[in-house]
Design a protein around this motif. Structure first.
Motif, PDB file in Angstrom:
ATOM      1  N   LEU A 428      -4.947  29.801 -37.707  1.00  0.00           N
ATOM      2  CA  LEU A 428      -4.687  28.256 -37.533  1.00  0.00           C
ATOM      3  C   LEU A 428      -4.302  28.040 -35.928  1.00  0.00           C
ATOM      4  CD1 LEU A 428      -3.595  25.677 -38.936  1.00  0.00           C
ATOM      5  CD2 LEU A 428      -1.363  26.471 -37.901  1.00  0.00           C
ATOM      6  N   CYS A 429      -5.399  27.274 -35.342  1.00  0.00           N
ATOM      7  CA  CYS A 429      -4.965  27.035 -33.869  1.00  0.00           C
ATOM      8  C   CYS A 429      -3.894  25.930 -33.779  1.00  0.00           C
ATOM      9  CB  CYS A 429      -6.259  26.606 -33.267  1.00  0.00           C
ATOM     10  SG  CYS A 429      -6.091  26.683 -31.585  1.00  0.00           S
ATOM     11  N   SER A 430      -2.533  26.140 -33.274  1.00  0.00           N
ATOM     12  CA  SER A 430      -1.518  25.489 -33.253  1.00  0.00           C
ATOM     13  C   SER A 430      -1.694  24.380 -32.030  1.00  0.00           C
ATOM     14  CB  SER A 430      -0.350  26.143 -33.256  1.00  0.00           C
ATOM     15  OG  SER A 430      -0.283  26.963 -32.009  1.00  0.00           O
ATOM     16  N   VAL A 431      -2.610  25.043 -31.009  1.00  0.00           N
ATOM     17  CA  VAL A 431      -2.878  24.091 -29.912  1.00  0.00           C
ATOM     18  C   VAL A 431      -3.590  22.854 -30.235  1.00  0.00           C
ATOM     19  CG1 VAL A 431      -3.969  23.744 -27.581  1.00  0.00           C
ATOM     20  CG2 VAL A 431      -2.483  26.076 -28.157  1.00  0.00           C
ATOM     21  N   CYS A 432      -4.679  22.915 -31.113  1.00  0.00           N
ATOM     22  CA  CYS A 432      -5.647  22.128 -31.486  1.00  0.00           C
ATOM     23  C   CYS A 432      -5.173  21.118 -32.528  1.00  0.00           C
ATOM     24  CB  CYS A 432      -7.026  22.727 -31.520  1.00  0.00           C
ATOM     25  SG  CYS A 432      -7.850  23.414 -30.091  1.00  0.00           S
ATOM     26  N   THR A 433      -4.216  21.712 -33.340  1.00  0.00           N
ATOM     27  CA  THR A 433      -3.774  20.912 -34.583  1.00  0.00           C
ATOM     28  C   THR A 433      -2.930  20.053 -34.127  1.00  0.00           C
ATOM     29  OG1 THR A 433      -3.932  23.096 -35.888  1.00  0.00           O
ATOM     30  CG2 THR A 433      -2.683  21.165 -36.778  1.00  0.00           C
ATOM     31  N   ALA A 450     -14.155  32.671 -28.753  1.00  0.00           N
ATOM     32  CA  ALA A 450     -15.225  31.587 -27.847  1.00  0.00           C
ATOM     33  C   ALA A 450     -14.271  30.341 -28.024  1.00  0.00           C
ATOM     34  CB  ALA A 450     -16.498  31.508 -28.936  1.00  0.00           C
ATOM     35  N   HIS A 451     -13.327  30.077 -29.239  1.00  0.00           N
ATOM     36  CA  HIS A 451     -12.759  28.912 -29.182  1.00  0.00           C
ATOM     37  C   HIS A 451     -11.568  28.685 -28.020  1.00  0.00           C
ATOM     38  CE1 HIS A 451     -10.545  25.654 -30.837  1.00  0.00           C
ATOM     39  NE2 HIS A 451      -9.305  26.479 -30.799  1.00  0.00           N
ATOM     40  N   VAL A 452     -10.865  29.769 -27.917  1.00  0.00           N
ATOM     41  CA  VAL A 452      -9.849  29.733 -27.024  1.00  0.00           C
ATOM     42  C   VAL A 452     -10.319  29.371 -25.440  1.00  0.00           C
ATOM     43  CG1 VAL A 452      -8.257  30.837 -28.152  1.00  0.00           C
ATOM     44  CG2 VAL A 452      -9.662  32.285 -26.852  1.00  0.00           C
ATOM     45  N   ALA A 456     -12.300  22.137 -25.032  1.00  0.00           N
ATOM     46  CA  ALA A 456     -11.553  21.079 -25.852  1.00  0.00           C
ATOM     47  C   ALA A 456     -10.422  22.029 -25.893  1.00  0.00           C
ATOM     48  CB  ALA A 456     -12.247  20.917 -27.262  1.00  0.00           C
ATOM     49  N   HIS A 457     -10.095  22.891 -26.414  1.00  0.00           N
ATOM     50  CA  HIS A 457      -9.104  23.900 -26.669  1.00  0.00           C
ATOM     51  C   HIS A 457      -8.112  23.878 -25.310  1.00  0.00           C
ATOM     52  CE1 HIS A 457      -6.378  26.867 -28.217  1.00  0.00           C
ATOM     53  NE2 HIS A 457      -6.356  27.510 -26.975  1.00  0.00           N
ATOM     54  N   LYS A 458      -8.783  24.254 -24.082  1.00  0.00           N
ATOM     55  CA  LYS A 458      -7.928  24.407 -22.805  1.00  0.00           C
ATOM     56  C   LYS A 458      -7.418  23.305 -22.320  1.00  0.00           C
ATOM     57  CE  LYS A 458     -10.852  28.120 -20.336  1.00  0.00           C
ATOM     58  NZ  LYS A 458     -12.041  28.051 -19.513  1.00  0.00           N
TER      59      LYS A 458
HETATM   60 ZN   LIG Z   1      -7.478  25.424 -30.279  1.00  0.00          ZN
END
Ligand SMILES: [Zn+2]
Length: 494
Positions: A428-433, A450-452, A456-458
Motif C-alpha cells: 500500500l502506498c500511503s503517500v498516493c492513497t 519505479a513507482h516511488v 505523480a508519487h514524488k
Molecule cells: Zn505512491
C-alpha cells in the motif's frame, strides 16, 4: 553424453507434445502414433492414442456446460473436468496396450495433468453443476475456523453469501474492497498477493476457502512441502520454431482460415450467444454485450471479426485492419505459450527429474523442409529409447535451438506455490492513497522501485512534506522528531 535412466515400473508411459499454435504438434502426434503401430515388437505397445490438450478447442464443447457454473469458477472447472476426462482416456489407452500421446497448446493443462496436487482445487473436488449442493459438507480446518471466528459480523455474512460473479472494481469499489478486506482478515498472505481491484482473483481465493474448508495459504504450504511427483512416466517433447518463421506460418494459416470460412464461424457463434427464442431479447447480441474473457469468446479471431461484422459501415480498410489485429493476436498468443513452457513447465520437469530421470526435449521445427530429419526421426528415436528404458541423450545436445531455449535459470517461484505467492506482494502506498476507499497498491520489487520514482508519487510526497512542516510549526518538538524519523515514502505491507 547420455543420462542413466531408471525404469519407472510403477508409472505407465505418456508422451506429451507441447508447443505454440501452428507449429505442427498434431502432425507429430499422428506420426508418432503411426510409428508405434508399426514397430510393435520393439517395445511391446500396440499403437498410440492422441489425447487433445487445447483450451481453445475444448472450450467450444464446454460452452453450454460451463454456462451453468458461476463465472468465477469456470476456468477452474474446465481444467478440472479436462484432467478428469484425460486421465480416463489415458487409462483406457494403457489398458488396451496403447501409448497415450498428449498433444496441445495449453501447456498449463499438460503441466497439471502430469504433476498432480498443484491445482488449488483438484479435479476430484470439482462439484458437478447438476448435483445438489452437497459440496458444503466439508468440515473447515482449525486455521480457517479460528480466522472466521475473528472477523466482523459484516465480513462473516459476506463470506457466507459470496457474490456469484466478481464485482467490477471501477463500478463498485466498495464491494471490491469489502471482498479484499475479507480475504485480508482470513488469509493475509494471500490477500497481499492480489490488488483489491483484481476482484476475479480475490473472489476465486475466497471460493476456494469456502469449497475446500481450508485457508488458501494452508493448501499452498502443503503443495510446497510435497515434491513434484509425476502421475505418469513422461517424455516431454517441445516442438519449437524460431519466432520470425513461426509468425510467417501463423499469418499464412490465418489467411487460409479466412478463406475457409472463419467469418461464417464467427457469425454462427454470435447467433449461438444470442438464442433468437430468448424471451424479451429483441435486439440480439451485439459486439459490446459479449464477454470476451470467457469460453469460446476467448478464441482468437472471434473478437476481431465480430466487431467487424457488427460494424454498420464495413469497408475493405476496416476488414484489413481486423485481419491485422487477428495476426497480431496470434503472435502474442504464441509468445505467451513459449513463456509458459520456458518458465513454468520446464521448471516443473526439471524439479521432478531426480525421480523420473527424463528431461524436456526441444525439437527444432523451424525449417519445414527438414521436418523428417529434425523432427520426425529425432522424436521417434527418443520415443523408442524412452519406451525401452534405454539411456536418453542430454536435452541441450540435440540442436543449437535446444541449447539456447532450454537454458533458463531455475527460479523457486516457478515450481514452489508459496514462493510464487510471496514473489508478487502488493504494497500500500500511503503517500498516493488520498482516499481510504480507493487504496493505491503497487507490486513489491521493480514496480515499487519505479513507482516511488514516478512524478505523480514524488509530487504528492513533496506536497505532504510541505503540509507536515506547516503542522510542525505548532506541534511540540517531540512529535516533530518522531514524524521525521519515518521519512516521506512510508509504506507498509497491506
Ligand atoms: Zn505512491
Amino acid at each position: 553424453m547420455s543420462l542413466p535412466r531408471v525404469a519407472q515400473m510403477a508409472l505407465r508411459p505418456v508422451i506429451a507434445i507441447c508447443g505454440t499454435t501452428g507449429v505442427g504438434k498434431s502432425k507429430l502426434g499422428v506420426e508418432l502414433a503411426l510409428k508405434l503401430s508399426e514397430n510393435i515388437d520393439r517395445h511391446g505397445w500396440t499403437g498410440g492414442v492422441v489425447v487433445n490438450a487445447d483450451a481453445m478447442q475444448a472450450y467450444k464443447g464446454f460452452d453450454t456446460i460451463t454456462n451453468k457454473i458461476p463465472p468465477g469458477e469456470r476456468a477452474g472447472y474446465v481444467i478440472g473436468q479436462w484432467i478428469h476426462d484425460a486421465t480416463r482416456a489415458i487409462s483406457d489407452a494403457h489398458d488396451s496396450k496403447k501409448v497415450p500421446i498428449i498433444v496441445g497448446g495449453t501447456a498449463y493443462w499438460i503441466q497439471h495433468l502430469i504433476f498432480p496436487g498443484r491445482l488449488a482445487v483438484e479435479p476430484e473436488q470439482v462439484s458437478c453443476p447438476d448435483s445438489s449442493p452437497s459440496a458444503s459438507t466439508v468440515s473447515p480446518s482449525d486455521g480457517l475456523l479460528s480466522a472466521l471466528s475473528q472477523v466482523t459480523v459484516d465480513l462473516r455474512s459476506l463470506f457466507d453469501s459470496l457474490p456469484e460473479s466478481p464485482p467490477l472494481a471501477a463500478d463498485d469499489p466498495g464491494a471490491a474492497l469489502a471482498l479484499h478486506n475479507l480475504l485480508q482478515a482470513l488469509d493475509p498472505d494471500v490477500a497481499a498477493r492480489w490488488h483489491w481491484r483484481d476482484t476475479r482473483k480475490v473472489l476465486r481465493n475466497l471460493e476456494i476457502m469456502k469449497n475446500s474448508g481450508r485457508k488458501v495459504s494452508e493448501v499452498l504450504q502443503e503443495q510446497s512441502a510435497a515434491s513434484l511427483r509425476p502421475r505418469y512416466d513422461t517424455l516431454f517433447l517441445w516442438l519449437y520454431a524460431e519466432p520470425t518463421e513461426l509468425k510467417r506460418r501463423l499469418d499464412i494459416r490465418a489467411d487460409e482460415m479466412l478463406e475457409n470460412g472463419l467469418l461464417d464461424e464467427v457469425r454462427t457463434l454470435t447467433n449461438l450467444a444470442s438464442p433468437s427464442d430468448e424471451v424479451g431479447s429483441g435486439s440480439g447480441t451485439t459486439a459490446s454485450s459479449i464477454n470476451y474473457t470467457h469460453g469460446v469468446f476467448q478464441s482468437i479471431g472471434f473478437r476481431e471479426f465480430n466487431r467487424y461484422l457488427a460494424d454498420p459501415s464495413p469497408s475493405e480498410i476496416k476488414f484489413q485492419a481486423a485481419v491485422q489485429n487477428l495476426k497480431t493476436a496470434n503472435h502474442q498468443y504464441a509468445k505467451r505459450q513459449i513463456t509458459w513452457i520456458r518458465n513454468k513447465l520446464l521448471s516443473a520437469v526439471r524439479a521432478s527429474k531426480s525421480t523420473t530421470g527424463v528431461g524436456m526435449y526441444l525439437l527444432d521445427a523451424t525449417e519445414l523442409q527438414k521436418w523428417s530429419s529434425d523432427v520426425s526421426d529425432v522424436a521417434s528415436n527418443l520415443m523408442e529409447a524412452f519406451l525401452r528404458c534405454d539411456p536418453l541423450p542430454d536435452p541441450p545436445s540435440l540442436s543449437s535451438a535446444a541449447q539456447r531455449m532450454l537454458s533458463v535459470p531455475a527460479k523457486a517461484a516457478a515450481t514452489d506455490p508459496t514462493a510464487a505467492l510471496l514473489a508478487h506482494r502488493k504494497l500500500l502506498c500511503s503517500v498516493c492513497t488520498v482516499n481510504d476507499a480507493l487504496p493505491v497498491m503497487i507490486e513489491e520489487g521493480s514496480q515499487w522501485a519505479a513507482h516511488v520514482k514516478s512524478t505523480a508519487h514524488k509530487r504528492l510526497a513533496a506536497k505532504q512534506a510541505k503540509r507536515k512542516e506547516r503542522v510542525h510549526d505548532v506541534l511540540p518538538a517531540a512529535t516533530v522528531s518522531s514524524e521525521r524519523g519515518r521519512g516521506d515514502n512510508r509504506w507498509r505491507p497491506y
